[in-house]
Design a protein around this motif. Structure first.
Motif, mmCIF file in Angstrom:
data_model
loop_
_atom_site.group_PDB
_atom_site.id
_atom_site.type_symbol
_atom_site.label_atom_id
_atom_site.label_comp_id
_atom_site.label_asym_id
_atom_site.label_seq_id
_atom_site.Cartn_x
_atom_site.Cartn_y
_atom_site.Cartn_z
ATOM 1 N N ALA A 506 5.631 -74.528 20.335
ATOM 2 C CA ALA A 506 4.820 -73.313 20.464
ATOM 3 C C ALA A 506 5.708 -72.088 20.643
ATOM 4 N N ASP A 507 6.760 -72.247 21.432
ATOM 5 C CA ASP A 507 7.691 -71.141 21.666
ATOM 6 C C ASP A 507 8.452 -70.789 20.389
ATOM 7 N N GLN A 508 8.938 -71.799 19.710
ATOM 8 C CA GLN A 508 9.746 -71.590 18.511
ATOM 9 C C GLN A 508 8.922 -70.988 17.374
ATOM 10 N N SER A 509 7.716 -71.467 17.197
ATOM 11 C CA SER A 509 6.879 -70.998 16.094
ATOM 12 C C SER A 509 6.619 -69.505 16.181
ATOM 13 N N LEU A 510 6.516 -68.983 17.400
ATOM 14 C CA LEU A 510 6.197 -67.570 17.582
ATOM 15 C C LEU A 510 7.442 -66.707 17.686
ATOM 16 N N ASN A 511 8.429 -67.173 18.415
ATOM 17 C CA ASN A 511 9.592 -66.337 18.723
ATOM 18 C C ASN A 511 10.749 -66.478 17.738
ATOM 19 N N SER A 512 10.817 -67.591 17.027
ATOM 20 C CA SER A 512 11.882 -67.747 16.023
ATOM 21 C C SER A 512 11.352 -68.532 14.830
ATOM 22 N N PRO A 513 10.353 -67.957 14.143
ATOM 23 C CA PRO A 513 9.765 -68.674 13.004
ATOM 24 C C PRO A 513 10.759 -68.829 11.869
ATOM 25 N N SER A 514 10.570 -69.884 11.096
ATOM 26 C CA SER A 514 11.431 -70.179 9.955
ATOM 27 C C SER A 514 10.605 -70.120 8.677
ATOM 28 N N PRO A 515 11.200 -69.708 7.557
ATOM 29 C CA PRO A 515 10.468 -69.741 6.280
ATOM 30 C C PRO A 515 10.007 -71.143 5.897
ATOM 31 N N ASN A 516 10.623 -72.148 6.509
ATOM 32 C CA ASN A 516 10.267 -73.529 6.185
ATOM 33 C C ASN A 516 9.121 -74.066 7.041
ATOM 34 N N ASP A 517 8.663 -73.276 8.005
ATOM 35 C CA ASP A 517 7.639 -73.772 8.927
ATOM 36 C C ASP A 517 6.360 -74.168 8.195
ATOM 37 N N ARG A 518 5.985 -73.392 7.172
ATOM 38 C CA ARG A 518 4.736 -73.678 6.461
ATOM 39 C C ARG A 518 4.795 -75.054 5.801
ATOM 40 N N ALA A 519 5.850 -75.297 5.039
ATOM 41 C CA ALA A 519 5.987 -76.583 4.364
ATOM 42 C C ALA A 519 6.071 -77.725 5.380
ATOM 43 N N ALA A 520 6.765 -77.495 6.497
ATOM 44 C CA ALA A 520 6.899 -78.542 7.516
ATOM 45 C C ALA A 520 5.560 -78.858 8.162
ATOM 46 N N PHE A 521 4.737 -77.823 8.397
ATOM 47 C CA PHE A 521 3.432 -78.045 9.016
ATOM 48 C C PHE A 521 2.567 -78.935 8.135
ATOM 49 N N PHE A 522 2.462 -78.604 6.848
ATOM 50 C CA PHE A 522 1.614 -79.406 5.980
ATOM 51 C C PHE A 522 2.255 -80.757 5.671
ATOM 52 N N GLY A 523 3.572 -80.809 5.634
ATOM 53 C CA GLY A 523 4.235 -82.089 5.423
ATOM 54 C C GLY A 523 3.979 -83.070 6.549
ATOM 55 N N SER A 524 3.786 -82.550 7.765
ATOM 56 C CA SER A 524 3.581 -83.429 8.922
ATOM 57 C C SER A 524 2.266 -84.187 8.844
ATOM 58 N N TRP A 525 1.330 -83.719 8.015
ATOM 59 C CA TRP A 525 0.042 -84.403 7.919
ATOM 60 C C TRP A 525 0.172 -85.824 7.377
#
Length: 667
Positions: A506-525
């Motif tokens: 939660a801390d990382q997603s808001l304070n140090s987001p990465s361009p890869n976060d989107r792909a990682a979120f959907f990949g985790s499904w």
């Protein structure tokens, strides 16, 4: 010894899995709503003239509810949206169309005396669960189920419900990952970043200046590139910030003539003016459909909605840069949609309150046998659907929940404070939503029940013990999150470390987001919860294996989130999941003076249910519900445990569950 890899996988699955986002589906159109219940924004059919003469933006419809209605308030699951209510709403209306009136509900006995397990035997092979029919069954190939992108059927022909898979692929920021095929499996590989638009389109959305994007659209139309012309015109009206400016500007032909006065190089004045007019036609048409044309709760409106939506095709939107204010490339509710500003107190935030812009629907049906009007109101919760995506720091600092204990970069424990400010905020939002809407439409005295499952079940359970909301008289709860024992309690470090890992996410997603976060979120499904130990993906736990639309419903849910995803959503997702794992209805009321569990404060009538297949380590929702019901001696009502049914029992068993709701409330 538990590896850090194990713990990372564990918490990523626990936080998402335990409070999942329920899929959105569409059922056949219900019987026509009563004329007295219809909310009109324009005389006649809204889409009689799909492309308005001139450039006209229709006025938004205004909410209205027939007098003396029986009202139900629906609260959706985590990460979901108001459309989650549509399945059970249509099932209730269909049942009421032919049902003999059941009369007022009885004086319910204590819930432990009125609990039962429901077995399904009304089919040739009960071992297969006797599932109810569903609208978009999975494809079965060689005995194996696979997802299809849900679609509608009109006159025997398939028409899209989800338009993202038909995006012109040149508009994506990247192709499908190497070795993968676009939209295979269904709703996957829509570019490496799962539907993210390319840089020039994202830049236009981020600036949110419709005059600029319309000028770009005009250029592309003038140079015979309607794909980009449509895309830039769409971005003038699909994002919340752009549309707010667009509806103030209301650009007309004078705007086009101004572009013609200084045409771009290699484009004639007449060409750029004509291109601008094409851009305005597209922008107004899209805006009018999104704001007025998505209603389809009568056969005529449904036909007009389908025809116009399919004529528009894929519509450009970039939720990461300018969040949409209405469903764009995903199914929208057939029921009328409205906007509301809700002010919610934030006692732990940097300001006294947060103003939440949200969307809600009102579904209405006149019961033929009684003449009563039944209305279901469903609202997008904060940072869900088409409500504002909120920076959670506006509610409280993350440290208000607790602090992880670290050894280097590895979490080894978590010290919880016992507070869950986001859950408190959402509960307060629901109360303030009703307060605010009541000022426009008097409704408090007519509310019959609050209902919801998963996060919605958690909230409904919590609302059931408030003493300051007498206008919430009954509660319909299924698959309630937080019915488990808190993962922050006890001495199990595996649970504590899981919470600590979610805190860091939660801390990382808001304070140090990465361009890869989107792909990682959907990949985790699609990843196993815990390899070997819990081999299924977290999305596999949303419904039972008996559900005939299991994989297709997950594909639809995946596409839903691609439209509204942004870094604030991801951070809220992690923190809200963590808070639901920390919170528990088993927690003591006020330690150490009163050690009775919180659920003993639920004194109002409750219909409580779970599916017996809803059992996953660390969030055994149905086993925890079954164990809790015998202790709810102070709660009048009824409990049902449905065999061969999973978490989303309202999706799996809408006919049975609607009949239970009608009987419980005496509708």
């Amino acid at each position: 010894m538990i590896s850090s890899r194990f713990l990372a996988v564990l918490i990523s699955s626990i936080a998402a899995l335990s409070v999942h986002a329920q899929p959105v589906r569409t059922l056949p159109t219900p019987p026509p709503v009563a004329p007295t219940a219809v909310v009109k924004s324009l005389p006649g059919n809204i889409l009689k003239v799909p492309v308005p003469r001139g450039f006209v933006l229709y006025a938004d419809p205004q909410p209205a509810i027939a007098p003396y209605s029986e009202m139900l308030l629906f609260v959706h699951g985590m990460d979901s949206r108001t459309e989650e209510a549509d399945d059970i709403t249509k099932a209730i209306f269909n049942a009421l169309a032919t049902r003999v009136p059941v009369g007022p509900p009885p004086n319910w006995p204590p819930m432990p005396a009125n609990a039962a397990t429901v077995h399904f035997t009304n089919c040739p092979d009960p071992s297969k669960g006797c599932p109810e029919a569903c609208p978009h069954p999975d494809a079965i190939v060689n005995g194996q189920a696979s997802a299809v992108v849900p679609f509608d059927t009109v006159n025997g022909a398939a028409v899209p419900l989800y338009f993202e898979p038909i995006i012109p692929q040149i508009l994506l920021d990247s192709p499908a990952p190497p070795g993968q095929i676009f939209n295979v499996p269904a709703a996957h590989n829509l570019g490496s970043n799962e539907g993210r638009l390319r840089a020039d389109l994202r830049a236009a959305a981020a600036v949110a200046q419709p005059a600029q994007s319309l000028k770009q659209a005009a250029f592309y139309f003038a140079t015979n590139n309607p794909v980009l012309g449509n895309a830039f015109a769409d971005l003038s009206v699909t994002g919340r910030r752009s549309f707010a400016i667009f509806r103030q500007l209301l650009p007309q032909d004078a705007f086009c003539q101004s572009l013609g006065a200084q045409p771009p190089t290699n484009v004639s004045a007449s060409g750029i003016v004509a291109g601008c007019q094409a851009a305005l036609r597209r922008a107004y048409r899209v805006a009018n459909f999104l704001r007025n044309g998505e209603r389809g709760d009568t056969p005529a409106l449904k036909t007009a909605k389908i025809n116009e939506r399919n004529a528009l095709g894929w519509i450009a939107v970039s939720g990461e840069d300018d969040a949409p204010h209405r469903p764009v490339n995903v199914p929208s509710s057939d029921f009328p949609q409205f906007d509301l500003q809700v002010v919610v107190a934030t006692p732990m935030g940097p300001t006294p309150a947060v103003n939440v812009s949200t969307r809600f629907t009102i579904a209405q049906f006149l019961v033929p046998s009684t003449g009563k009007n039944v209305a279901v109101i469903s609202v997008d919760l904060p940072t869900s659907g088409y409500a504002d995506n909120i920076d959670y720091r506006l509610v409280s600092p993350l440290a208000a929940v607790g602090q992880p204990v670290m050894v280097g970069s590895v979490p080894v424990d978590f010290h919880a404070t016992g507070m869950t400010p986001l859950l408190d905020f959402i509960e307060t939002f629901i109360v303030r939503f009703v307060d605010t809407l009541d000022q426009r439409i008097p409704l408090k005295n007519n509310i019959r029940a609050v209902m919801g499952g998963s996060l919605g079940g958690n909230m409904t359970f919590r609302l059931g013990r408030r003493t300051d909301t007498p206008w919430f008289p009954n509660f319909v709860v299924w698959s309630p999150a937080s019915i488990w024992s808190s993962l922050g309690a006890g001495n199990d470090l595996t649970k504590h470390v899981g919470i600590a890992t979610a805190w860091r996410s939660a801390d990382q997603s808001l304070n140090s987001p990465s361009p890869n976060d989107r792909a990682a979120f959907f990949g985790s499904w699609d990843k196993p919860i815990v390899p070997i130990i819990i081999p299924m993906a977290q999305s596999d736990t949303w419904t039972s294996d008996y559900y005939l639309c299991k994989k297709s419903s997950v594909a639809g849910a995946r596409l839903d989130r691609q439209e509204t995803y942004d870094p604030r959503f991801l951070a809220w997702h992690w923190r809200l999941g963590m808070e639901q794992l920390l919170y528990s209805h088993q927690n003591p009321i006020s330690p150490p003076s009163n050690m009775a569990p919180l659920f003993t404060l639920n004194k109002k009538p409750m219909l409580l249910a779970c599916g017996l297949e809803d059992h996953v380590p660390y969030n055994d929702i149905c086993p925890a519900t079954v164990a809790t019901v015998p202790l709810m001696i102070g709660t009048p009502g009824k409990a049902l445990f449905l065999d061969k049914t999973g978490h989303s029992l309202d999706n799996e068993r809408p006919t049975l569950w609607s009949e239970q709701i009608i009987g419980f409330l005496g509708l």
